[in-house]
Motif scaffolding. Structure first.
Motif, PDB file in Angstrom:
ATOM      1  N   THR A 158       0.856  -1.190   0.000  1.00  0.00           N
ATOM      2  CA  THR A 158       0.000   0.000   0.000  1.00  0.00           C
ATOM      3  C   THR A 158       0.890   1.236   0.000  1.00  0.00           C
ATOM      4  OG1 THR A 158      -1.718  -1.156   1.262  1.00  0.00           O
ATOM      5  CG2 THR A 158      -1.856   1.237   1.183  1.00  0.00           C
ATOM      6  N   LYS A 159       0.596   2.177  -0.875  1.00  0.00           N
ATOM      7  CA  LYS A 159       1.449   3.346  -1.036  1.00  0.00           C
ATOM      8  C   LYS A 159       1.429   4.253   0.191  1.00  0.00           C
ATOM      9  CE  LYS A 159       0.914   3.454  -6.070  1.00  0.00           C
ATOM     10  NZ  LYS A 159       0.439   4.240  -7.238  1.00  0.00           N
ATOM     11  N   GLU A 160       0.297   4.340   0.869  1.00  0.00           N
ATOM     12  CA  GLU A 160       0.176   5.197   2.041  1.00  0.00           C
ATOM     13  C   GLU A 160       0.282   4.376   3.323  1.00  0.00           C
ATOM     14  OE1 GLU A 160      -2.393   6.784  -1.345  1.00  0.00           O
ATOM     15  OE2 GLU A 160      -2.131   4.882  -0.295  1.00  0.00           O
ATOM     16  N   PRO A 161       0.537   5.022   4.454  1.00  0.00           N
ATOM     17  CA  PRO A 161       0.645   4.276   5.721  1.00  0.00           C
ATOM     18  C   PRO A 161      -0.699   3.865   6.296  1.00  0.00           C
ATOM     19  CG  PRO A 161       0.987   6.621   6.119  1.00  0.00           C
ATOM     20  CD  PRO A 161       0.902   6.447   4.630  1.00  0.00           C
ATOM     21  N   PHE A 162      -1.786   4.440   5.796  1.00  0.00           N
ATOM     22  CA  PHE A 162      -3.121   4.127   6.310  1.00  0.00           C
ATOM     23  C   PHE A 162      -3.871   3.235   5.329  1.00  0.00           C
ATOM     24  CE2 PHE A 162      -3.067   8.210   4.132  1.00  0.00           C
ATOM     25  CZ  PHE A 162      -4.055   8.049   3.174  1.00  0.00           C
ATOM     26  N   ARG A 163      -5.036   2.744   5.761  1.00  0.00           N
ATOM     27  CA  ARG A 163      -5.883   1.904   4.918  1.00  0.00           C
ATOM     28  C   ARG A 163      -7.250   2.578   4.747  1.00  0.00           C
ATOM     29  NH1 ARG A 163      -1.414   0.648   4.809  1.00  0.00           N
ATOM     30  NH2 ARG A 163      -0.470  -1.395   5.218  1.00  0.00           N
ATOM     31  N   TRP A 164      -8.081   2.014   3.882  1.00  0.00           N
ATOM     32  CA  TRP A 164      -9.330   2.689   3.527  1.00  0.00           C
ATOM     33  C   TRP A 164     -10.385   2.672   4.630  1.00  0.00           C
ATOM     34  CZ3 TRP A 164     -12.704  -0.321  -0.579  1.00  0.00           C
ATOM     35  CH2 TRP A 164     -12.846  -1.644  -0.191  1.00  0.00           C
ATOM     36  N   ASP A 165     -10.190   1.883   5.672  1.00  0.00           N
ATOM     37  CA  ASP A 165     -11.130   1.868   6.794  1.00  0.00           C
ATOM     38  C   ASP A 165     -10.578   2.609   8.013  1.00  0.00           C
ATOM     39  OD1 ASP A 165      -9.161   0.035   7.270  1.00  0.00           O
ATOM     40  OD2 ASP A 165     -10.490  -1.673   7.637  1.00  0.00           O
ATOM     41  N   GLN A 166      -9.554   3.450   7.798  1.00  0.00           N
ATOM     42  CA  GLN A 166      -8.944   4.228   8.879  1.00  0.00           C
ATOM     43  C   GLN A 166      -9.024   5.716   8.541  1.00  0.00           C
ATOM     44  OE1 GLN A 166      -5.002   2.591   8.818  1.00  0.00           O
ATOM     45  NE2 GLN A 166      -5.650   0.563   9.512  1.00  0.00           N
ATOM     46  N   ARG A 167      -9.693   6.491   9.400  1.00  0.00           N
ATOM     47  CA  ARG A 167      -9.837   7.932   9.171  1.00  0.00           C
ATOM     48  C   ARG A 167      -9.226   8.709  10.331  1.00  0.00           C
ATOM     49  NH1 ARG A 167     -15.862   9.246   8.512  1.00  0.00           N
ATOM     50  NH2 ARG A 167     -16.077   7.573  10.054  1.00  0.00           N
ATOM     51  N   LEU A 168      -8.600   9.822   9.981  1.00  0.00           N
ATOM     52  CA  LEU A 168      -7.888  10.643  10.961  1.00  0.00           C
ATOM     53  C   LEU A 168      -8.641  11.947  11.197  1.00  0.00           C
ATOM     54  CD1 LEU A 168      -5.276  11.189  12.646  1.00  0.00           C
ATOM     55  CD2 LEU A 168      -4.310  12.207  10.558  1.00  0.00           C
ATOM     56  N   PHE A 169      -8.893  12.255  12.455  1.00  0.00           N
ATOM     57  CA  PHE A 169      -9.519  13.512  12.859  1.00  0.00           C
ATOM     58  C   PHE A 169      -8.607  14.199  13.876  1.00  0.00           C
ATOM     59  CE2 PHE A 169     -12.921  10.900  11.304  1.00  0.00           C
ATOM     60  CZ  PHE A 169     -13.769  11.781  10.648  1.00  0.00           C
ATOM     61  N   ALA A 170      -8.544  15.516  13.802  1.00  0.00           N
ATOM     62  CA  ALA A 170      -7.660  16.270  14.693  1.00  0.00           C
ATOM     63  C   ALA A 170      -8.428  17.350  15.434  1.00  0.00           C
ATOM     64  CB  ALA A 170      -6.512  16.896  13.905  1.00  0.00           C
ATOM     65  N   LEU A 171      -8.204  17.428  16.724  1.00  0.00           N
ATOM     66  CA  LEU A 171      -8.712  18.525  17.557  1.00  0.00           C
ATOM     67  C   LEU A 171      -7.508  19.399  17.894  1.00  0.00           C
ATOM     68  CD1 LEU A 171     -11.033  16.520  19.999  1.00  0.00           C
ATOM     69  CD2 LEU A 171     -11.647  17.621  17.848  1.00  0.00           C
ATOM     70  N   VAL A 172      -7.417  20.544  17.245  1.00  0.00           N
ATOM     71  CA  VAL A 172      -6.274  21.439  17.442  1.00  0.00           C
ATOM     72  C   VAL A 172      -6.670  22.517  18.438  1.00  0.00           C
ATOM     73  CG1 VAL A 172      -4.575  22.914  16.326  1.00  0.00           C
ATOM     74  CG2 VAL A 172      -5.561  20.983  15.069  1.00  0.00           C
ATOM     75  N   LEU A 173      -6.054  22.487  19.603  1.00  0.00           N
ATOM     76  CA  LEU A 173      -6.414  23.389  20.695  1.00  0.00           C
ATOM     77  C   LEU A 173      -5.833  24.776  20.457  1.00  0.00           C
ATOM     78  CD1 LEU A 173      -5.811  20.953  23.704  1.00  0.00           C
ATOM     79  CD2 LEU A 173      -7.936  21.353  22.431  1.00  0.00           C
ATOM     80  N   ARG A 174      -6.709  25.771  20.358  1.00  0.00           N
ATOM     81  CA  ARG A 174      -6.307  27.167  20.184  1.00  0.00           C
ATOM     82  C   ARG A 174      -6.941  28.045  21.268  1.00  0.00           C
ATOM     83  NH1 ARG A 174      -2.124  26.930  16.478  1.00  0.00           N
ATOM     84  NH2 ARG A 174      -2.744  25.783  14.592  1.00  0.00           N
ATOM     85  N   ILE A 175      -7.181  27.457  22.425  1.00  0.00           N
ATOM     86  CA  ILE A 175      -7.835  28.188  23.514  1.00  0.00           C
ATOM     87  C   ILE A 175      -6.846  29.184  24.109  1.00  0.00           C
ATOM     88  CG2 ILE A 175      -9.042  27.945  25.722  1.00  0.00           C
ATOM     89  CD1 ILE A 175      -9.693  25.065  24.930  1.00  0.00           C
ATOM     90  N   PRO A 176      -7.180  30.472  24.146  1.00  0.00           N
ATOM     91  CA  PRO A 176      -6.218  31.489  24.611  1.00  0.00           C
ATOM     92  C   PRO A 176      -5.935  31.385  26.106  1.00  0.00           C
ATOM     93  CG  PRO A 176      -8.375  32.471  24.229  1.00  0.00           C
ATOM     94  CD  PRO A 176      -8.467  31.066  23.722  1.00  0.00           C
ATOM     95  N   GLY A 177      -4.815  31.950  26.491  1.00  0.00           N
ATOM     96  CA  GLY A 177      -4.418  31.930  27.899  1.00  0.00           C
ATOM     97  C   GLY A 177      -4.962  33.104  28.682  1.00  0.00           C
ATOM     98  N   THR A 178      -5.580  34.067  28.009  1.00  0.00           N
ATOM     99  CA  THR A 178      -6.181  35.226  28.678  1.00  0.00           C
ATOM    100  C   THR A 178      -7.627  35.359  28.246  1.00  0.00           C
ATOM    101  OG1 THR A 178      -5.455  36.694  26.893  1.00  0.00           O
ATOM    102  CG2 THR A 178      -3.986  36.443  28.794  1.00  0.00           C
ATOM    103  N   PHE A 179      -8.417  36.016  29.081  1.00  0.00           N
ATOM    104  CA  PHE A 179      -9.838  36.195  28.770  1.00  0.00           C
ATOM    105  C   PHE A 179      -9.992  37.140  27.585  1.00  0.00           C
ATOM    106  CE2 PHE A 179     -10.108  34.662  33.118  1.00  0.00           C
ATOM    107  CZ  PHE A 179     -11.180  33.779  33.022  1.00  0.00           C
ATOM    108  N   SER A 180     -10.936  36.809  26.736  1.00  0.00           N
ATOM    109  CA  SER A 180     -11.195  37.609  25.546  1.00  0.00           C
ATOM    110  C   SER A 180     -12.611  38.173  25.599  1.00  0.00           C
ATOM    111  CB  SER A 180     -11.015  36.757  24.277  1.00  0.00           C
ATOM    112  OG  SER A 180     -11.403  37.473  23.132  1.00  0.00           O
ATOM    113  N   SER A 181     -12.758  39.410  25.159  1.00  0.00           N
ATOM    114  CA  SER A 181     -14.072  40.048  25.132  1.00  0.00           C
ATOM    115  C   SER A 181     -14.832  39.744  23.848  1.00  0.00           C
ATOM    116  CB  SER A 181     -13.907  41.572  25.267  1.00  0.00           C
ATOM    117  OG  SER A 181     -13.101  42.085  24.212  1.00  0.00           O
ATOM    118  N   GLU A 182     -14.181  39.072  22.907  1.00  0.00           N
ATOM    119  CA  GLU A 182     -14.850  38.752  21.649  1.00  0.00           C
ATOM    120  C   GLU A 182     -15.888  37.659  21.861  1.00  0.00           C
ATOM    121  OE1 GLU A 182     -12.041  37.704  18.688  1.00  0.00           O
ATOM    122  OE2 GLU A 182     -10.886  39.574  18.831  1.00  0.00           O
ATOM    123  N   PRO A 183     -17.052  37.789  21.191  1.00  0.00           N
ATOM    124  CA  PRO A 183     -18.092  36.759  21.333  1.00  0.00           C
ATOM    125  C   PRO A 183     -17.668  35.461  20.662  1.00  0.00           C
ATOM    126  CG  PRO A 183     -18.703  38.331  19.628  1.00  0.00           C
ATOM    127  CD  PRO A 183     -17.475  38.887  20.311  1.00  0.00           C
TER     128      PRO A 183
END
Length: 435
Positions: A158-183
């Protein structure tokens, strides 16, 4: 039995704290626990298998694999600490190697014999990271690189490291370290622009940019719904439009073509309600003609490329001949087909270079909207079914199961034109008819 594999970034940058004073690593641990709680509401979760991989160096990165039970998984999760470098590429390679450890022995990939959607081991990989620069002992990396080689036997097939029954999802944390007034932003969760996003898309998955705890909960609820039994295939439009206007067969992204021209999506594989085991009859053809004299097999792509021609045909099915039916995950392609409001016609599907003559392509099934126009299904039938089905229909209705010499000759010619891996089923049919 779905496999849920969590890849947690345990680099030193995960020690940063959010506006609530909680570290990113603690948020990642909590996210895993919330996901498990949400998933446990589904009775089907009783068969789930959980695995845990970190960004440490192998083999220490594998905290819970095939041999560890749920209790060990939870213990290892709670004991994680953040230190070291962000070697996410190596962590993903270790995760895929872990999933693929037994596939060659089990024969689930069926190399050289066609791809059976009903031979699957669905896996959901969930990466939780802060999305910062990838690092190793030598440098800072701008792109995500997975090792080019694997020590697993059969990985070269197989050319890729994954197979057709394997899916990758990512949760990328961008939560700020200070309080924000933006809604808080309304609507769907935006796609993150980190280096892992493209890898997610290539596997048929997705990446999420998490800016608030509320967004994290929303994503986890969405991810639980992604635990589905199915395989990812790549649908590509070929040939003319229905109005006869010829177009080049190119990617929609590079040529500006509509997005439904090229679509990588899941097809759902349903299990037998009595046994709980997926069932099926026919493979999706390989993209090469099998050569029994060749000592090696050509490597395949993880996702089969299924080409469809936008020419209306009448659906073909006859009694006593089995067929397989797979519902397509909603996409631009399904939206386009449903918008045509034509449930009585279908588009034939092919795999390039699957026939004996590379310039000829024989259909193995078709795409068709459901009668109620609620979904689109992929019907998989015998290879080059437009030739076989009329022959069988003639055998039943004209020859009354007593075939003439001419019919036998035509059937023999059909057998010679199909890939060898279709022969076992076809031979059973011929034996039944002849005797």
């Amino acid at each position: 039995m779905p496999v849920l594999l969590f890849v947690l970034d345990t680099s030193a940058s995960m020690n940063q704290r959010t506006q609530q004073g909680i570290t990113y690593l603690d948020i990642a641990k909590s996210a895993v626990e919330i996901f498990l709680k949400l998933r446990s509401r589904d009775p089907a979760s009783q068969g789930d298998r959980y695995m845990l991989v970190t960004s440490e160096d192998p083999p220490y990165c594998i905290k819970a694999g095939w041999k560890e039970n749920y209790a060990t998984f939870m213990t290892e999760l709670k004991n994680l600490h953040a230190y070291g470098l962000t070697t996410l590429g190596q962590a993903l390679q270790s995760a895929f190697d872990l999933l693929n450890l037994n596939r060659l022995v089990s024969g689930i990939d069926n190399y050289g014999q066609g791809r059976n959607p009903f031979f699957l081991e669905p896996a959901l990989l969930i990466v939780i990271t802060d999305g910062y620069k990838l690092t190793n002992i030598n440098c800072v990396q701008e792109e995500l690189h997975l090792p080019l080689t694997s020590s697993l036997p059969g990985s070269e097939l197989t050319k890729e490291p994954f197979r057709w029954d394997q899916r990758l999802f990512a949760l990328v944390l961008r939560i700020p370290g200070t309080f924000s007034s933006e809604p808080e932003p309304l609507g769907s969760i935006p796609v993150d622009d980190s280096v892992i996003t493209q890898m997610c898309e290539v596997t048929g998955g997705h990446s999420y940019c998490i800016r608030t705890p509320k967004m994290l909960t929303q994503c986890l609820e969405s991810l639980v719904q992604k635990v589905q039994s199915g395989v990812v295939v790549n649908f590509e439009k070929a040939g003319p439009e229905p109005n006869g206007c010829l177009e080049a067969h190119e990617s929609s992204k590079s040529s500006g073509h509509p997005p439904w021209h090229s679509c990588r999506k899941l097809i759902y594989v349903r299990s037998n309600p009595k046994t709980g085991v997926p069932v099926g009859h026919w493979p999706i053809p390989e993209s090469f003609w099998p050569d029994q004299n060749s000592p090696t097999l050509p490597p395949r792509t993880a996702h089969p490329v299924i080409r469809f021609f936008c020419v209306d045909h009448e659906p073909m099915i006859i009694d006593k001949l089995p067929f397989d039916k797979y519902e397509l995950e909603p996409s631009h392609l399904t939206q386009h087909i449903l918008a045509r409001k034509s449930p009585l016609t279908c588009w034939q599907v092919f795999v390039a270079s699957s026939g004996k003559c590379s310039e000829l392509e024989h259909p193995f099934g078709y795409l068709k909207a459901s009668t109620a126009l609620t979904c689109v299904n992929l019907f998989v039938l015998p290879y080059n079914y437009p030739v076989l089905l009329p022959l069988l229909d003639e055998l039943f209705k004209v020859h009354k199961l007593n075939p003439s010499p001419k019919w036998r000759q035509e059937f023999d010619e059909y057998i010679k034109s199909m890939p060898a891996y279709f022969l076992p089923v076809s031979l059973c049919i011929s034996i039944y008819f002849y005797f």
